[in-house]
Design an enzyme around this catalytic site. Structure first.
Site, mmCIF file in Angstrom:
data_model
loop_
_atom_site.group_PDB
_atom_site.id
_atom_site.type_symbol
_atom_site.label_atom_id
_atom_site.label_comp_id
_atom_site.label_asym_id
_atom_site.label_seq_id
_atom_site.Cartn_x
_atom_site.Cartn_y
_atom_site.Cartn_z
ATOM 1 N N SER A 143 0.458 -1.301 -0.365
ATOM 2 C CA SER A 143 -0.251 -0.286 0.347
ATOM 3 C C SER A 143 0.833 1.007 -0.361
ATOM 4 O O SER A 143 1.601 0.717 0.574
ATOM 5 C CB SER A 143 -1.448 -0.560 1.234
ATOM 6 O OG SER A 143 -1.543 0.829 1.323
ATOM 7 N N TYR A 156 -3.171 -0.369 10.364
ATOM 8 C CA TYR A 156 -3.226 -0.968 9.132
ATOM 9 C C TYR A 156 -1.572 -0.248 8.309
ATOM 10 O O TYR A 156 -1.196 -0.997 7.698
ATOM 11 C CB TYR A 156 -4.226 -0.299 8.204
ATOM 12 C CG TYR A 156 -4.276 -0.729 6.970
ATOM 13 C CD1 TYR A 156 -4.324 -1.805 6.648
ATOM 14 C CD2 TYR A 156 -3.558 0.306 5.572
ATOM 15 C CE1 TYR A 156 -4.616 -2.598 5.157
ATOM 16 C CE2 TYR A 156 -3.827 0.017 4.109
ATOM 17 C CZ TYR A 156 -4.043 -1.405 3.870
ATOM 18 O OH TYR A 156 -3.667 -1.507 3.018
HETATM 19 P P1 NAP Z 1 -11.378 -6.525 -0.624
HETATM 20 O O1 NAP Z 1 -12.347 -6.188 -1.784
HETATM 21 O O2 NAP Z 1 -12.277 -6.414 0.761
HETATM 22 O O3 NAP Z 1 -10.458 -8.013 -1.098
HETATM 23 C C1 NAP Z 1 -9.821 -8.697 0.112
HETATM 24 C C2 NAP Z 1 -9.782 -10.097 -0.352
HETATM 25 O O4 NAP Z 1 -8.588 -10.572 0.589
HETATM 26 C C3 NAP Z 1 -11.233 -10.964 -0.687
HETATM 27 O O5 NAP Z 1 -10.545 -12.322 -1.923
HETATM 28 C C4 NAP Z 1 -10.670 -11.735 0.681
HETATM 29 O O6 NAP Z 1 -11.669 -12.846 0.320
HETATM 30 C C5 NAP Z 1 -9.454 -12.188 0.421
HETATM 31 N N1 NAP Z 1 -9.232 -11.901 2.511
HETATM 32 C C6 NAP Z 1 -9.475 -11.804 3.777
HETATM 33 N N2 NAP Z 1 -8.304 -11.788 4.550
HETATM 34 C C7 NAP Z 1 -8.262 -13.227 3.873
HETATM 35 C C8 NAP Z 1 -7.666 -14.673 4.253
HETATM 36 N N3 NAP Z 1 -7.736 -14.273 5.974
HETATM 37 N N4 NAP Z 1 -7.510 -15.313 4.044
HETATM 38 C C9 NAP Z 1 -7.126 -15.598 2.787
HETATM 39 N N5 NAP Z 1 -7.950 -14.268 1.570
HETATM 40 C C10 NAP Z 1 -8.741 -13.072 2.412
HETATM 41 O O7 NAP Z 1 -9.380 -5.929 -0.340
HETATM 42 P P2 NAP Z 1 -9.596 -5.048 -1.574
HETATM 43 O O8 NAP Z 1 -9.097 -3.683 -1.855
HETATM 44 O O9 NAP Z 1 -9.399 -5.247 -2.916
HETATM 45 O O10 NAP Z 1 -7.263 -5.594 -1.028
HETATM 46 C C11 NAP Z 1 -6.856 -5.881 -1.759
HETATM 47 C C12 NAP Z 1 -5.183 -5.575 -1.637
HETATM 48 O O11 NAP Z 1 -4.853 -4.929 -1.608
HETATM 49 C C13 NAP Z 1 -5.224 -5.738 0.174
HETATM 50 O O12 NAP Z 1 -3.834 -5.680 0.547
HETATM 51 C C14 NAP Z 1 -5.014 -4.190 0.492
HETATM 52 O O13 NAP Z 1 -3.888 -4.108 1.539
HETATM 53 C C15 NAP Z 1 -4.350 -3.507 -0.785
HETATM 54 N N6 NAP Z 1 -4.870 -2.239 -0.800
HETATM 55 C C16 NAP Z 1 -6.314 -2.072 -0.976
HETATM 56 C C17 NAP Z 1 -5.910 -0.268 -1.036
HETATM 57 C C18 NAP Z 1 -7.871 0.133 -1.180
HETATM 58 O O14 NAP Z 1 -7.815 1.448 -1.026
HETATM 59 N N7 NAP Z 1 -8.332 -0.766 -1.969
HETATM 60 C C19 NAP Z 1 -5.405 0.088 -1.353
HETATM 61 C C20 NAP Z 1 -3.875 0.292 -1.035
HETATM 62 C C21 NAP Z 1 -3.690 -1.607 -0.675
HETATM 63 P P3 NAP Z 1 -12.287 -13.986 1.784
HETATM 64 O O15 NAP Z 1 -12.645 -12.836 2.145
HETATM 65 O O16 NAP Z 1 -13.152 -14.432 0.836
HETATM 66 O O17 NAP Z 1 -11.007 -14.384 2.084
#
Ligand code: NAP
Length: 240
Positions: A143, A156
């Site tokens: 991130s 976070y």
């Molecule tokens: P999201 O829409 O909430 O998706 C999260 C994914 O991770 C889902 O597929 C979820 O599926 C899976 N997950 C969560 N806990 C898990 C576990 N214990 N084991 C296996 N899978 C798990 O979030 P996103 O925004 O796409 O985030 C993806 C990545 O991008 C993360 O690392 C986040 O920190 C990073 N990120 C996001 C943003 C933002 O603004 N959205 C910005 C910077 C970085 P299940 O719940 O089915 O397990």
């Protein structure tokens, strides 16, 4: 384009959000995919979309990345099916955005379990096969707050700083084994996850998951011998 033809790619957190978009973009490039998350129905849905998009083969594995036994089984079944793992995309992550005084120990631990321990366990599980082959690529969705901090995101931010330290040290450790280590550092991205953030600008101006996916593809499709360390990507509206 087939930039990833014959490449076996494990993507964690592939059931929605950024992980789904990485899976679908990599599918278009002809990869063989291993999609990992905890919810099997969501994974099956993405498997169908990935096959329609052109993936050569798609295996889904229901696993919690913070559980060593489940992660080890995930790596075993992926290797049994495809014989090798070329790329691991550590994408699964969770975030709770609130003041420290309102953050529970359970939320703190959940963020470290998934965002930090999950990256460690998945990386550790795939490395022996990559080392034996003498090639591989570990790409982690970190991130932008792995390098800067924000109010109401102390826990976070701490996990993403930890991820940056882990992967940067790992890069030095395994470079001579032929294994690349890269990170993508996205800013605000419109996903389910982002629903938990407070006091932030309108989501219409945020990155889309596919913007982050293109950055991951850029990293993954470099010629052998070229390492992209980090790509930071953020929306125009985001103030630094
Ligand atoms: P999201 O829409 O909430 O998706 C999260 C994914 O991770 C889902 O597929 C979820 O599926 C899976 N997950 C969560 N806990 C898990 C576990 N214990 N084991 C296996 N899978 C798990 O979030 P996103 O925004 O796409 O985030 C993806 C990545 O991008 C993360 O690392 C986040 O920190 C990073 N990120 C996001 C943003 C933002 O603004 N959205 C910005 C910077 C970085 P299940 O719940 O089915 O397990």
């Amino acid at each position: 384009m087939n930039l990833l033809k014959n490449q076996v790619v494990v993507i964690t957190g592939a059931s929605r959000g950024i992980g789904e978009d990485i899976a679908l973009l990599f599918a278009k490039e002809g990869a063989k995919l291993v999609l990992v998350a905890r919810n099997p129905e969501d994974l099956e849905r993405i498997r169908g979309k990935a096959l329609q998009s052109g993936a050569e083969d798609v295996l889904t594995v229901t696993a919690d990345v913070s559980r060593e036994d489940e992660v080890d089984v995930m790596a075993e079944v992926a290797l049994a099916r495809f014989g090798s793992i070329d790329i691991l995309v550590n994408n699964a992550g969770v975030g709770f955005f609130k003041p420290v005084t309102e953050t529970t120990l359970e939320e703190w631990k959940a963020m470290f379990d998934v965002n930090v321990t999950g990256v460690f366990l998945c990386t550790k599980a795939v490395l022996p096969a990559m080392m034996e082959k003498g090639s591989g690529h570990i790409i982690t969705v970190s991130s932008d707050v792995g390098r800067r901090t924000i109010a109401n995101g102390a826990g976070y931010c701490a996990t993403k700083f930890a991820v940056q330290a882990f992967t940067e040290a790992l890069r030095k450790e395994i470079r001579e084994k032929g294994i690349r280590v890269s990170n993508v550092l996205p800013g605000m991205t419109d996903t389910y996850f982002a629903g938990s953030m407070r006091g932030i600008p309108e989501k219409k101006d945020w990155l889309k998951g596919e913007d982050v996916a293109r950055a991951v593809l850029y990293i993954a499709s470099q010629p052998a011998g070229v390492v992209v360390d980090d790509v930071t990507i953020h929306p125009m509206i985001q103030d630094y």
